[in-house]
Scaffold this motif. Structure first.
Motif, PDB file in Angstrom:
ATOM      1  N   ALA A  10       0.539  -0.863  -0.611  1.00  0.00           N
ATOM      2  CA  ALA A  10       0.021  -0.386  -0.046  1.00  0.00           C
ATOM      3  C   ALA A  10       0.918   0.985   0.376  1.00  0.00           C
ATOM      4  CB  ALA A  10      -0.866   0.608   0.821  1.00  0.00           C
ATOM      5  N   PHE A  11       2.651   1.307   0.225  1.00  0.00           N
ATOM      6  CA  PHE A  11       2.878   2.272   0.359  1.00  0.00           C
ATOM      7  C   PHE A  11       4.175   2.209  -0.195  1.00  0.00           C
ATOM      8  CE2 PHE A  11       4.173  -0.429   4.170  1.00  0.00           C
ATOM      9  CZ  PHE A  11       2.973  -0.549   4.755  1.00  0.00           C
ATOM     10  N   GLU A  12       4.486   3.859  -0.503  1.00  0.00           N
ATOM     11  CA  GLU A  12       6.093   3.580  -1.146  1.00  0.00           C
ATOM     12  C   GLU A  12       6.908   3.422  -0.325  1.00  0.00           C
ATOM     13  OE1 GLU A  12       8.414   6.598  -4.514  1.00  0.00           O
ATOM     14  OE2 GLU A  12       6.605   6.849  -3.366  1.00  0.00           O
ATOM     15  N   VAL A  34       5.558   7.894  10.040  1.00  0.00           N
ATOM     16  CA  VAL A  34       5.357   8.578   8.661  1.00  0.00           C
ATOM     17  C   VAL A  34       5.346   7.946   7.384  1.00  0.00           C
ATOM     18  CG1 VAL A  34       5.594  11.361   7.304  1.00  0.00           C
ATOM     19  CG2 VAL A  34       6.257  10.587   9.920  1.00  0.00           C
ATOM     20  N   ILE A  35       4.060   8.061   6.877  1.00  0.00           N
ATOM     21  CA  ILE A  35       4.090   6.580   5.791  1.00  0.00           C
ATOM     22  C   ILE A  35       3.559   7.836   3.562  1.00  0.00           C
ATOM     23  CG2 ILE A  35       2.404   5.386   4.856  1.00  0.00           C
ATOM     24  CD1 ILE A  35       2.278   4.047   7.315  1.00  0.00           C
ATOM     25  N   ARG A  36       4.244   7.902   3.167  1.00  0.00           N
ATOM     26  CA  ARG A  36       4.344   7.964   2.200  1.00  0.00           C
ATOM     27  C   ARG A  36       3.572   7.080   0.861  1.00  0.00           C
ATOM     28  NH1 ARG A  36       8.697  10.704   0.312  1.00  0.00           N
ATOM     29  NH2 ARG A  36       9.481   8.331  -1.188  1.00  0.00           N
ATOM     30  N   ARG A  37       2.638   6.843   0.306  1.00  0.00           N
ATOM     31  CA  ARG A  37       1.800   5.882  -0.437  1.00  0.00           C
ATOM     32  C   ARG A  37       2.784   6.178  -1.987  1.00  0.00           C
ATOM     33  NH1 ARG A  37      -2.714   8.526   1.493  1.00  0.00           N
ATOM     34  NH2 ARG A  37      -3.931   6.522   3.357  1.00  0.00           N
ATOM     35  N   TRP A  91       0.667  11.843   1.635  1.00  0.00           N
ATOM     36  CA  TRP A  91       1.115  10.910   2.695  1.00  0.00           C
ATOM     37  C   TRP A  91      -0.270  11.499   4.036  1.00  0.00           C
ATOM     38  CZ3 TRP A  91       2.482  14.794   6.593  1.00  0.00           C
ATOM     39  CH2 TRP A  91       2.137  16.107   5.983  1.00  0.00           C
ATOM     40  N   TYR A  92       0.843  10.390   5.128  1.00  0.00           N
ATOM     41  CA  TYR A  92      -0.060  10.718   5.974  1.00  0.00           C
ATOM     42  C   TYR A  92       0.973  10.527   7.538  1.00  0.00           C
ATOM     43  CZ  TYR A  92      -0.704   5.818   6.349  1.00  0.00           C
ATOM     44  OH  TYR A  92      -1.336   4.446   6.374  1.00  0.00           O
TER      45      TYR A  92
END
Length: 169
Positions: free
Chosen positions: A73-75, A100-103, A108-109
């Motif tokens: 789901a994320f990069e 911290v997550i970037r798709r 991101w969120y």
């Protein structure tokens, strides 16, 4: 080599066997092969792609750059931690909940802010630890917003190539 995360107070969280790839100005790079098992925490999981992990020098985080896959789901997944400690072929850090997550689409969120607040009380995080984690999280957010090289996929790309070369043999 091995990467091991704990929670504050020494409670085991998760870890895995990884491959040391090398270092650059951003820190040390580790390879996480497809099929690699991450275990020891509340949830075990298996890597569905070949990934590279950055362990920056002197910063409280690790940053996993994931390969594209329908089940991924994320990069980019940045764990806010204590500053990782190297002891031979073992790297340890305390996971401080914030992520911290970037798709792959660039959105991101920040994740687990509620868990961070809960664990401050449950585990008794010292005030200076809370301040350091919040500051590191804010710095990562700023780096993602600005496209800073340290968290850019282009920075991870040469290390993906090194990992692929090592795997090829």
């Amino acid at each position: 080599m091995r990467l091991r995360f704990t929670k504050w107070g020494g409670k085991r969280h998760h870890g895995a066997e990884l491959v040391y790839l090398g270092a650059d100005d951003h820190g040390d790079w580790l390879g996480d092969p497809v099929g690699n098992r991450w275990s020891g925490g509340p949830n075990s999981f298996v890597s569905v792609t070949d990934n590279v992990l950055l362990v920056p020098h002197g910063r409280g985080l690790t940053a996993m750059f994931y390969g594209e896959h329908p089940d991924q789901a994320f990069e980019l997944y940045v764990d806010i931690t204590t500053v990782p400690v190297w002891d031979g072929d073992l790297v340890t850090a305390v996971d401080l909940d914030l992520d911290v997550i970037r798709r792959f689409d660039g959105s991101w969120y920040v994740d687990d802010e509620d868990e961070f607040a809960e664990h401050q009380v449950l585990y008794g995080y010292p005030p200076d630890l809370v301040v350091a984690a919040e500051a590191e999280c804010a710095r990562v957010v700023d780096e993602i917003r600005s496209g800073a090289p340290v968290l850019a996929d282009e920075t991870a790309a040469p290390w993906r190539a090194v990992f692929a070369s090592l795997k090829a043999g």
